[in-house]
Write a protein that holds these residues in place. Structure first.
Motif, mmCIF file in Angstrom:
data_model
loop_
_atom_site.group_PDB
_atom_site.id
_atom_site.type_symbol
_atom_site.label_atom_id
_atom_site.label_comp_id
_atom_site.label_asym_id
_atom_site.label_seq_id
_atom_site.Cartn_x
_atom_site.Cartn_y
_atom_site.Cartn_z
ATOM 1 N N ASN A 1 -2.981 4.189 -8.719
ATOM 2 C CA ASN A 1 -2.278 3.842 -7.455
ATOM 3 C C ASN A 1 -2.900 4.288 -6.226
ATOM 4 O O ASN A 1 -2.962 3.651 -5.264
ATOM 5 N N LEU A 2 -3.905 5.441 -6.362
ATOM 6 C CA LEU A 2 -4.719 5.544 -5.109
ATOM 7 C C LEU A 2 -5.589 4.493 -4.999
ATOM 8 O O LEU A 2 -5.844 4.036 -3.787
ATOM 9 N N GLU B 1 0.117 10.142 -16.637
ATOM 10 C CA GLU B 1 0.480 10.212 -15.344
ATOM 11 C C GLU B 1 -0.816 10.336 -14.394
ATOM 12 O O GLU B 1 -0.827 9.748 -13.322
ATOM 13 N N ARG B 2 -1.633 11.223 -14.578
ATOM 14 C CA ARG B 2 -2.828 11.511 -13.890
ATOM 15 C C ARG B 2 -3.554 10.171 -13.603
ATOM 16 O O ARG B 2 -4.095 9.992 -12.581
ATOM 17 N N SER C 1 0.976 -1.296 -0.146
ATOM 18 C CA SER C 1 -0.034 -0.042 -0.061
ATOM 19 C C SER C 1 0.824 1.194 0.170
ATOM 20 O O SER C 1 0.661 2.172 -0.704
ATOM 21 N N THR C 2 1.906 1.164 0.786
ATOM 22 C CA THR C 2 2.844 2.133 0.797
ATOM 23 C C THR C 2 3.419 2.706 -0.610
ATOM 24 O O THR C 2 3.546 3.609 -0.933
ATOM 25 N N ALA C 3 3.702 1.479 -1.400
ATOM 26 C CA ALA C 3 4.483 1.580 -2.565
ATOM 27 C C ALA C 3 3.496 2.195 -3.592
ATOM 28 O O ALA C 3 3.851 3.101 -4.270
ATOM 29 N N HIS C 4 2.195 1.982 -3.469
ATOM 30 C CA HIS C 4 1.170 2.653 -4.574
ATOM 31 C C HIS C 4 0.959 3.980 -3.993
ATOM 32 O O HIS C 4 0.955 4.971 -4.916
ATOM 33 N N SER D 1 2.141 9.728 -5.576
ATOM 34 C CA SER D 1 2.665 11.226 -5.150
ATOM 35 C C SER D 1 3.603 11.698 -6.070
ATOM 36 O O SER D 1 3.612 12.716 -6.808
ATOM 37 N N THR D 2 4.371 10.618 -6.595
ATOM 38 C CA THR D 2 5.512 11.137 -7.471
ATOM 39 C C THR D 2 4.932 11.264 -9.087
ATOM 40 O O THR D 2 5.034 12.167 -9.866
ATOM 41 N N PHE D 3 3.763 10.431 -9.282
ATOM 42 C CA PHE D 3 3.236 10.496 -10.625
ATOM 43 C C PHE D 3 2.266 11.914 -10.749
ATOM 44 O O PHE D 3 2.198 12.488 -11.750
#
Length: 159
Positions: free
Chosen positions: A143-144, A136-137, A107-110, A115-117
């Motif tokens: 990822n969220l 990217e959006r 979950s942290t990785a996602h 955040s970076t995307f």
């Protein structure tokens, strides 16, 4: 107050000091490096194959469910010709290793990717790279959703 438009014969005034909430300020780098773009959140298409190849190898060498997801998405994006910024590349590489070694939750990785995307997307839009910014959006949204889903899974399974 700075004028931002002209309705009829009167300029509309907008407070110049009003911050844009939730958006990072993009500032040019003072001395760009020859190895990294001035903004680490902007993809360099000439580096796409190299960076995406490194991600693929990292996912193979650090197996996990997260790594399988990353490999599939990374491959599709590479085939579509979508770049990846140095900042997101670095984040994904760290995420793959951390998840595989058990030092980072999936979950942290996602959430880190989201955040970076998000920063990448803003940087792409600011440079007029609308299609790259939209991809990217879309990555932010995926990822969220993945982060929320994995958080629920991790809580249910005690991982």
């Amino acid at each position: 107050m700075a004028p931002i438009g002209f309705p009829g014969n009167r300029p509309i005034r907008f407070p110049a000091s009003l911050p844009l909430r939730g958006l990072p300020r993009l500032t040019p780098a003072s001395a760009p490096s020859t190895r990294e773009p001035a903004n680490a959140h902007v993809s360099d298409y000439s580096q796409t194959d190299r960076l995406r190849g490194q991600i693929d190898r990292q996912a193979q060498e650090n197996p996990s469910f997260y790594g399988r997801l990353v490999r599939g998405v990374n491959s599709a994006l590479q085939q579509g010709g979508f770049g990846i910024s140095p900042a997101s590349h670095r984040s994904v590489m760290e995420n793959l290793q951390g998840v595989s070694q058990g030092t980072m939750r999936q979950s942290t990785a996602h959430f880190r990717e989201a955040s970076t995307f998000a920063r990448d997307s803003i940087a792409s839009y600011s440079q007029g790279r609308i299609i790259q910014g939209e991809m990217e959006r879309f990555g932010v949204m995926l990822n969220l959703i993945g982060g929320v889903g994995m958080t629920a899974w991790e809580r249910m399974t005690g991982q």
